[in-house]
Design a protein around this motif. Structure first.
Motif, PDB file in Angstrom:
ATOM      1  N   LEU A  82       0.988  -1.050   0.443  1.00 34.24           N
ATOM      2  CA  LEU A  82       0.114   0.269  -0.007  1.00 34.24           C
ATOM      3  C   LEU A  82       1.058   1.115  -0.087  1.00 34.24           C
ATOM      4  CD1 LEU A  82      -2.683  -1.088   2.842  1.00 34.24           C
ATOM      5  CD2 LEU A  82      -2.736  -0.718   0.270  1.00 34.24           C
ATOM      6  N   SER A  83       0.614   2.145  -1.057  1.00 36.37           N
ATOM      7  CA  SER A  83       1.312   3.522  -0.691  1.00 36.37           C
ATOM      8  C   SER A  83       0.167   4.755  -0.962  1.00 36.37           C
ATOM      9  CB  SER A  83       1.926   3.343  -1.960  1.00 36.37           C
ATOM     10  OG  SER A  83       2.975   4.850  -1.707  1.00 36.37           O
ATOM     11  N   ASP A 108      -6.300   4.995  -0.673  1.00 34.13           N
ATOM     12  CA  ASP A 108      -7.920   5.108  -1.128  1.00 34.13           C
ATOM     13  C   ASP A 108      -8.258   4.709  -1.352  1.00 34.13           C
ATOM     14  OD1 ASP A 108      -7.351   5.711  -3.305  1.00 34.13           O
ATOM     15  OD2 ASP A 108      -7.344   7.415  -3.703  1.00 34.13           O
ATOM     16  N   ARG A 109      -7.687   3.072  -2.250  1.00 36.04           N
ATOM     17  CA  ARG A 109      -8.791   1.723  -2.349  1.00 36.04           C
ATOM     18  C   ARG A 109      -9.665   1.285  -1.638  1.00 36.04           C
ATOM     19  NH1 ARG A 109      -9.807   2.409  -7.097  1.00 36.04           N
ATOM     20  NH2 ARG A 109      -7.482   2.965  -8.499  1.00 36.04           N
ATOM     21  N   GLU A 115     -13.491  -3.513  -3.376  1.00 31.58           N
ATOM     22  CA  GLU A 115     -12.180  -3.345  -4.247  1.00 31.58           C
ATOM     23  C   GLU A 115     -11.134  -4.360  -3.316  1.00 31.58           C
ATOM     24  OE1 GLU A 115     -11.522  -0.234  -6.722  1.00 31.58           O
ATOM     25  OE2 GLU A 115     -13.872   0.515  -6.775  1.00 31.58           O
ATOM     26  N   PHE A 116     -10.351  -3.685  -2.241  1.00 39.38           N
ATOM     27  CA  PHE A 116      -9.367  -4.304  -1.699  1.00 39.38           C
ATOM     28  C   PHE A 116      -9.325  -5.875  -1.117  1.00 39.38           C
ATOM     29  CE2 PHE A 116      -8.652  -4.533   2.903  1.00 39.38           C
ATOM     30  CZ  PHE A 116      -6.347  -4.470   3.058  1.00 39.38           C
ATOM     31  N   LEU A 117     -11.273  -6.226  -0.596  1.00 39.67           N
ATOM     32  CA  LEU A 117     -11.520  -7.824  -0.787  1.00 39.67           C
ATOM     33  C   LEU A 117     -10.954  -8.737  -1.441  1.00 39.67           C
ATOM     34  CD1 LEU A 117     -14.504  -7.309   1.668  1.00 39.67           C
ATOM     35  CD2 LEU A 117     -11.559  -6.978   2.861  1.00 39.67           C
ATOM     36  N   THR A 118     -11.275  -7.408  -3.293  1.00 38.27           N
ATOM     37  CA  THR A 118     -11.387  -8.867  -4.415  1.00 38.27           C
ATOM     38  C   THR A 118      -9.763  -8.807  -4.621  1.00 38.27           C
ATOM     39  OG1 THR A 118     -13.770  -8.352  -5.094  1.00 38.27           O
ATOM     40  CG2 THR A 118     -11.941  -8.356  -6.395  1.00 38.27           C
ATOM     41  N   ALA A 119      -9.288  -7.460  -4.323  1.00 38.56           N
ATOM     42  CA  ALA A 119      -7.640  -7.576  -4.436  1.00 38.56           C
ATOM     43  C   ALA A 119      -7.378  -8.489  -3.839  1.00 38.56           C
ATOM     44  CB  ALA A 119      -6.858  -6.137  -4.484  1.00 38.56           C
ATOM     45  N   PRO A 132      -5.362   0.948 -10.901  1.00 34.42           N
ATOM     46  CA  PRO A 132      -5.078   1.680 -12.251  1.00 34.42           C
ATOM     47  C   PRO A 132      -4.408   2.865 -12.301  1.00 34.42           C
ATOM     48  CG  PRO A 132      -6.975   0.642 -11.474  1.00 34.42           C
ATOM     49  CD  PRO A 132      -6.735   0.831 -10.429  1.00 34.42           C
ATOM     50  N   GLU A 133      -4.620   3.582 -11.808  1.00 32.57           N
ATOM     51  CA  GLU A 133      -3.396   4.546 -11.105  1.00 32.57           C
ATOM     52  C   GLU A 133      -2.475   4.561 -12.049  1.00 32.57           C
ATOM     53  OE1 GLU A 133      -2.880   9.511 -11.445  1.00 32.57           O
ATOM     54  OE2 GLU A 133      -4.749   7.975 -11.937  1.00 32.57           O
ATOM     55  N   VAL A 134      -1.503   3.524 -11.430  1.00 36.26           N
ATOM     56  CA  VAL A 134       0.082   3.363 -10.898  1.00 36.26           C
ATOM     57  C   VAL A 134      -0.117   2.729 -12.381  1.00 36.26           C
ATOM     58  CG1 VAL A 134       1.337   1.624  -9.906  1.00 36.26           C
ATOM     59  CG2 VAL A 134       0.207   2.360  -8.496  1.00 36.26           C
TER      60      VAL A 134
END
Length: 214
Positions: A82-83, A108-109, A115-119, A132-134
């Motif tokens: 996380l960043s 912020d994700r 989304e976080f749990l899916t990741a 996606p922003e990265v």
């Protein structure tokens, strides 16, 4: 899943621990620095670690270096970094080796719980997850590389989705095209990037690394 959290913000660390416990996961350790994380992983390796990039004492790259060490010494442990901001070099460093079970998300994700749990689940399953922003920033950084400039707009989209860790089947679903069409685009990407055709290399990984500029 059995999870470990390394985050120096006590509030965020406690919030993550509560969120994951409420979802039925077992948080085996929640620590505030990289040394404590490495000790915990060595003592009892989890399924996935959630690691902040910047932690004490210098608040620069302690978390990332710990994540890289875990990938080398415990390759079966998934790592979600996380960043707070898009830090292109850190993302590229993390993906320079085996990309299976690796993720890089902006903090912020985490607020987007699903989304976080899916990741986390995808990382546990061996996928690669990039915010996606990265990906957008990395694409902007590498857009002017000679080989990448030869790609068509659709091939750029396919390569971007590959860099986010999507399979050909998932890319086909995302673009509303057939899987064979995606395979045609991916092969075109491999050829335009002049990637070798042999059994000793993974052209998909090499294409993503070229995309990230590593």
């Amino acid at each position: 899943m059995r999870l470990m959290i390394a985050e120096d913000s006590a509030l965020l660390r406690a919030g993550l621990e509560r969120l994951l416990a409420d979802e039925g996961h077992h948080v085996t350790a929640a620590v505030a620095d990289a040394d404590a994380l490495l000790a915990a992983v060595t003592a009892d390796p989890p399924d996935v670690t959630v690691v902040d990039v910047r932690m004490p004492p210098t608040h620069t790259d302690e978390g990332l270096r710990a994540a890289l060490h875990i990938r080398r010494t415990h390759p079966q442990v998934g790592v979600l970094v996380l960043s707070q901001h898009v830090e292109q070099r850190y993302a590229a460093d993390l993906l320079a080796a085996d990309t299976r079970g690796v993720g890089y998300l902006l903090k912020d994700r985490v607020a987007r719980v699903e989304e976080f749990l899916t990741a986390l689940q995808r990382i546990h399953d061996g996928d690669t997850v990039l915010d996606p922003e990265v990906v957008r920033r990395l694409l902007a950084r590498t857009r002017h590389t000679d080989d990448l400039r030869h790609l068509t707009p659709r091939e750029h989209v396919v390569l971007t989705l590959m860099a986010q860790g999507h399979t050909n089947t998932a890319i086909a679903h995302h673009l509303f095209v057939s899987k064979s069409a995606v395979e045609k685009h991916t092969n075109a990407v491999f050829d335009k990037l002049r990637l070798p055709r042999d059994d000793s290399t993974n052209r998909r990984v090499l294409a993503v690394l070229r995309f990230l500029g590593t």
